[in-house]
Design a protein around this motif. Structure first.
Motif, short mmCIF file in Angstrom:
data_model
loop_
_atom_site.label_atom_id
_atom_site.label_comp_id
_atom_site.label_asym_id
_atom_site.label_seq_id
_atom_site.Cartn_x
_atom_site.Cartn_y
_atom_site.Cartn_z
N LEU A 54 0.83 -1.22 0.00
CA LEU A 54 0.00 0.00 0.00
C LEU A 54 0.86 1.26 0.00
O LEU A 54 0.48 2.28 -0.57
N TYR B 11 1.14 5.39 -3.66
CA TYR B 11 0.96 6.85 -3.76
C TYR B 11 2.17 7.67 -3.35
O TYR B 11 2.20 8.88 -3.59
N GLU C 7 -10.93 12.20 8.58
CA GLU C 7 -10.86 11.51 7.29
C GLU C 7 -9.67 10.55 7.26
O GLU C 7 -8.52 10.95 7.46
N CYS D 289 -6.65 10.48 3.64
CA CYS D 289 -7.07 11.82 3.17
C CYS D 289 -6.25 12.31 1.98
O CYS D 289 -6.56 13.38 1.43
N GLY D 290 -5.17 11.60 1.62
CA GLY D 290 -4.38 12.02 0.46
C GLY D 290 -3.80 13.41 0.65
O GLY D 290 -3.21 13.71 1.70
N ARG E 70 -7.35 17.56 0.08
CA ARG E 70 -8.24 18.44 -0.70
C ARG E 70 -9.65 18.55 -0.10
O ARG E 70 -10.21 19.64 -0.03
N LEU F 235 -1.22 7.32 4.67
CA LEU F 235 0.02 6.54 4.74
C LEU F 235 1.18 7.20 3.99
O LEU F 235 2.34 7.03 4.36
N ALA F 236 0.89 7.95 2.93
CA ALA F 236 1.95 8.49 2.07
C ALA F 236 2.51 9.79 2.67
O ALA F 236 1.82 10.82 2.71
N MET G 242 -3.76 3.31 8.57
CA MET G 242 -5.11 2.93 8.99
C MET G 242 -5.12 1.55 9.66
O MET G 242 -5.95 1.25 10.51
N LEU G 243 -4.18 0.67 9.25
CA LEU G 243 -4.18 -0.69 9.77
C LEU G 243 -3.47 -0.82 11.11
O LEU G 243 -3.72 -1.75 11.86
N ILE H 204 -13.05 8.02 1.44
CA ILE H 204 -13.62 8.04 0.08
C ILE H 204 -12.60 7.63 -0.98
O ILE H 204 -11.52 7.14 -0.65
N THR H 205 -13.00 7.85 -2.23
CA THR H 205 -12.18 7.50 -3.41
C THR H 205 -11.73 6.03 -3.38
O THR H 205 -10.61 5.72 -3.80
N ALA I 156 -10.71 4.06 -1.11
CA ALA I 156 -9.57 3.63 -0.30
C ALA I 156 -9.93 2.47 0.65
O ALA I 156 -9.10 1.59 0.88
N TYR J 150 -9.10 -1.19 -0.36
CA TYR J 150 -7.75 -1.76 -0.41
C TYR J 150 -7.59 -2.87 0.63
O TYR J 150 -6.87 -3.84 0.41
C1 LIG Z 1 -7.18 7.12 -4.14
S1 LIG Z 1 -6.22 7.94 -2.93
C2 LIG Z 1 -7.45 9.00 -2.31
C3 LIG Z 1 -7.01 10.15 -1.48
C4 LIG Z 1 -8.13 11.00 -0.89
N1 LIG Z 1 -9.15 10.20 -0.24
C5 LIG Z 1 -8.82 11.87 -1.93
O1 LIG Z 1 -10.02 11.87 -1.96
O2 LIG Z 1 -8.15 12.58 -2.66
C6 LIG Z 1 -6.04 6.72 -1.66
C7 LIG Z 1 -5.17 7.13 -0.49
O3 LIG Z 1 -5.16 6.07 0.48
C8 LIG Z 1 -3.90 6.11 1.13
N2 LIG Z 1 -3.68 4.86 1.88
C9 LIG Z 1 -3.47 3.62 1.36
N3 LIG Z 1 -3.30 2.73 2.34
C10 LIG Z 1 -3.40 3.41 3.52
C11 LIG Z 1 -3.30 3.03 4.89
N4 LIG Z 1 -3.04 1.76 5.25
N5 LIG Z 1 -3.46 3.97 5.84
C12 LIG Z 1 -3.70 5.27 5.48
N6 LIG Z 1 -3.78 5.69 4.19
C13 LIG Z 1 -3.64 4.77 3.22
C14 LIG Z 1 -2.92 6.35 -0.01
O4 LIG Z 1 -1.65 6.81 0.44
C15 LIG Z 1 -3.70 7.37 -0.86
O5 LIG Z 1 -3.34 8.69 -0.56
#
Ligand SMILES: C[S@@+](CC[C@H](N)C(=O)[O-])C[C@H]1O[C@@H](n2cnc3c(N)ncnc32)[C@H](O)[C@@H]1O
Length: 269
Positions: free
Chosen positions: A4, A8, A53, A56-57, A60, A77-78, A104-105, A120-121, A123, A126
């Motif tokens: 994961l 990103y 959230e 949250c990426g 935004r 995470l990123a 998140m995990l 959202i989006t 996530a 995953y």
């Molecule tokens: C599709 S992007 C969406 C970002 C944001 N939700 C948006 O609407 O712009 C998915 C996001 O999930 C994050 N992500 C993936 N695995 C994660 C984890 N285990 N804990 C927290 N964030 C995670 C990624 O780093 C990425 O920024």
């Protein structure tokens, strides 16, 4: 197994924004794309004063919601996305928005339980693609983010057309090119999909071609595709009263909807 953290990391690195104007335009585009989601949240959760959230990426949505809420918290995470979000929050003067890097995990810092939790989006999907145990941990994280009686908003992608294309191929694989918006530092993306019908998991390998011709590859995402029944059953220990939508305009969810947007109520402890 999909990593994961590799999906990103670095996407919004400073090197991708050679000028202040490029950065400004990218932020403006990201906010523009958040307006409909922020309006939906304002209508559906009109009493909420605080938001947390997950995933949250670049922040935004939190920034788009900042003038409607007293307190906004977000984690991702990123590290590169959180750096981007912090700089943006500061530049926008949003003193009520707090963002941090976390998993998140295995969260190291829990958000203060909010009136509304958001993921959202797509996530959330995953974690189910990793295993049932990862998925249950993600649900517990969501449960801890929301105060009893508060709301939860999830958006999941259903990919009906992509899955139909994959199922029409003997090996279950399908790929396509797309051209990205002019404000995006990348010009093209190549998506290669594979659908595992038994597990209900769609694997998506992405390759991006930058405007200067450089290639960013190796980013892989795998999503569990949910039905309303499986999602409701999974969230039942923490959440009830689901309401299903098929888009951010608030239209009803249908089996061929591209999006599954669902709100829940957090059960009492
Ligand atoms: C599709 S992007 C969406 C970002 C944001 N939700 C948006 O609407 O712009 C998915 C996001 O999930 C994050 N992500 C993936 N695995 C994660 C984890 N285990 N804990 C927290 N964030 C995670 C990624 O780093 C990425 O920024």
């Amino acid at each position: 197994m999909v990593d994961l953290s590799a999906a990103y990391e670095g996407v919004e690195g400073v090197a991708n924004f050679p000028t202040e104007e490029a950065l400004r335009n990218y932020r403006a585009m990201a906010l523009e794309r958040s307006v409909q989601q922020a309006d939906f949240i304002g209508r559906r959760f009109s009493g909420a004063g605080s938001v947390a959230e997950a995933c949250c990426g670049n922040g935004r949505l939190l920034i788009a919601l900042a003038d409607r809420m007293q307190r906004l918290q977000g984690f991702d995470l990123a590290a590169s996305r959180i750096d981007f979000a912090r700089q943006w929050v500061e530049a926008a003067g949003c003193k009520n928005v707090d963002v941090w890097r976390d998993d998140m995990l295995e969260p190291s810092r829990r958000p203060a339980p909010a009136d509304l939790g958001i993921c959202i989006t797509g996530a959330f999907a995953y974690f189910g693609a990793l295993s049932g145990e990862h998925e249950r941990r993600a649900v517990a994280s969501l449960g801890a983010m929301v105060r009893p009686g508060g709301g939860l908003l999830l958006e999941l992608y259903q990919h009906p057309a992509t899955i139909a294309h994959c199922l029409a191929e003997p090996d279950g694989r399908w790929q396509r090119w797309s051209e990205l918006a002019a404000e995006d530092p990348f010009r093209f993306s190549l998506s290669a999909f594979a659908y595992d019908r038994q597990r209900g998991v769609l694997r998506h390998e992405k390759k991006f071609i930058a405007r200067n011709g450089s290639v960013d590859e190796g980013r892989v995402e795998a999503l569990r595709i949910y039905s309303p029944e499986t999602l409701d059953g999974l969230l039942a220990p923490w959440f009830d009263q689901p309401e299903w939508y098929g888009d951010w305009a608030g239209n009803a969810f249908a089996p061929d909807s591209k999006h599954m947007i669902v709100s829940f109520r957090r059960r009492a402890d």
